[in-house]
Scaffold this motif. Sequence first.
Motif, mmCIF file in Angstrom:
data_model
loop_
_atom_site.group_PDB
_atom_site.id
_atom_site.type_symbol
_atom_site.label_atom_id
_atom_site.label_comp_id
_atom_site.label_asym_id
_atom_site.label_seq_id
_atom_site.Cartn_x
_atom_site.Cartn_y
_atom_site.Cartn_z
ATOM 1 N N SER A 124 -7.449 1.136 -7.128
ATOM 2 C CA SER A 124 -8.018 1.627 -5.876
ATOM 3 C C SER A 124 -9.441 1.106 -5.743
ATOM 4 O O SER A 124 -10.197 1.109 -6.714
ATOM 5 C CB SER A 124 -8.029 3.158 -5.878
ATOM 6 O OG SER A 124 -8.827 3.606 -4.800
ATOM 7 N N ASP B 273 -3.158 -1.409 -3.715
ATOM 8 C CA ASP B 273 -4.496 -0.800 -3.640
ATOM 9 C C ASP B 273 -4.390 0.718 -3.677
ATOM 10 O O ASP B 273 -5.388 1.408 -3.600
ATOM 11 C CB ASP B 273 -5.211 -1.254 -2.348
ATOM 12 C CG ASP B 273 -4.473 -0.794 -1.106
ATOM 13 O OD1 ASP B 273 -3.232 -0.672 -1.155
ATOM 14 O OD2 ASP B 273 -5.135 -0.548 -0.081
ATOM 15 N N ARG B 274 -3.153 1.225 -3.761
ATOM 16 C CA ARG B 274 -2.944 2.675 -3.899
ATOM 17 C C ARG B 274 -2.054 2.899 -5.114
ATOM 18 O O ARG B 274 -0.852 2.671 -5.071
ATOM 19 C CB ARG B 274 -2.265 3.243 -2.649
ATOM 20 C CG ARG B 274 -3.247 3.562 -1.516
ATOM 21 C CD ARG B 274 -2.519 4.219 -0.350
ATOM 22 N NE ARG B 274 -1.765 5.390 -0.777
ATOM 23 C CZ ARG B 274 -0.524 5.674 -0.357
ATOM 24 N NH1 ARG B 274 0.093 4.890 0.468
ATOM 25 N NH2 ARG B 274 0.075 6.746 -0.789
ATOM 26 N N SER C 109 0.818 -1.215 0.000
ATOM 27 C CA SER C 109 0.000 0.000 0.000
ATOM 28 C C SER C 109 0.850 1.263 0.000
ATOM 29 O O SER C 109 0.329 2.353 -0.204
ATOM 30 C CB SER C 109 -0.903 0.043 1.243
ATOM 31 O OG SER C 109 -1.836 -1.011 1.238
#
Length: 184
Positions: free
Chosen positions: A55, A34-35, A9
């Motif tokens: 995201s 996820d980022r 992340s």
Amino acid sequence: PAKVAVLISGRGSNMQALVEHADDAYEIVVVASDRPSAPGLAWAIQHGLPTFALSPKGIGKPVFEAALDGALREAGAEWIALAGYMRLLSDEFVAKWHGRIVNIHPSLLPKYKGLDTHARAIAAGDTVGGCSVHVVTEELDAGEVLGQREVAIESDDTAETLAARVLEAEHQLYPAVLKEFVRR
Ligand code: GAR
């Protein structure tokens, strides 16, 4: 080598340690985040690793996780190593990868599950902190502990100075434990 996906992340220093120690035991087949702005993702791209960034904002967790799962399987991943991945995986996702997800956590589990581990260890007056690699189960930070490294807590330590020393221990612990784990 066993095919491992790494989920990040943020900074991704544990991901870098895993990449740098890869050998005939395991190889990193994809780095997923996820980022999309995670600094570790830029490092992975610069180093020619396959990456996946998405995201969950605006699409919801089930759609996000289905896309993540698809990307990992597409990459041929057999195992997942969480490396500073700061989002909870759903029970459904964990069940699909049952026994095949590991995580590194900055405390001597079962102490200090969750966040702010170093500040909590210092506030409790602990003289020893450290890090753990564990199997990911549906319950947060509660799966079988595969390996730990202890780090002495000095009287003048702050959460930041302790975190920096524990992080160095993480970088040694994680590749070594992963190599043993994928041989199971
Ligand atoms: C590491 O200290 C890791 O143990 C911790 O976040 C940091 C990520 O650093 N993970 C957790 O707290 C998981 N709940 P990195 O992105 O440089 O590897």
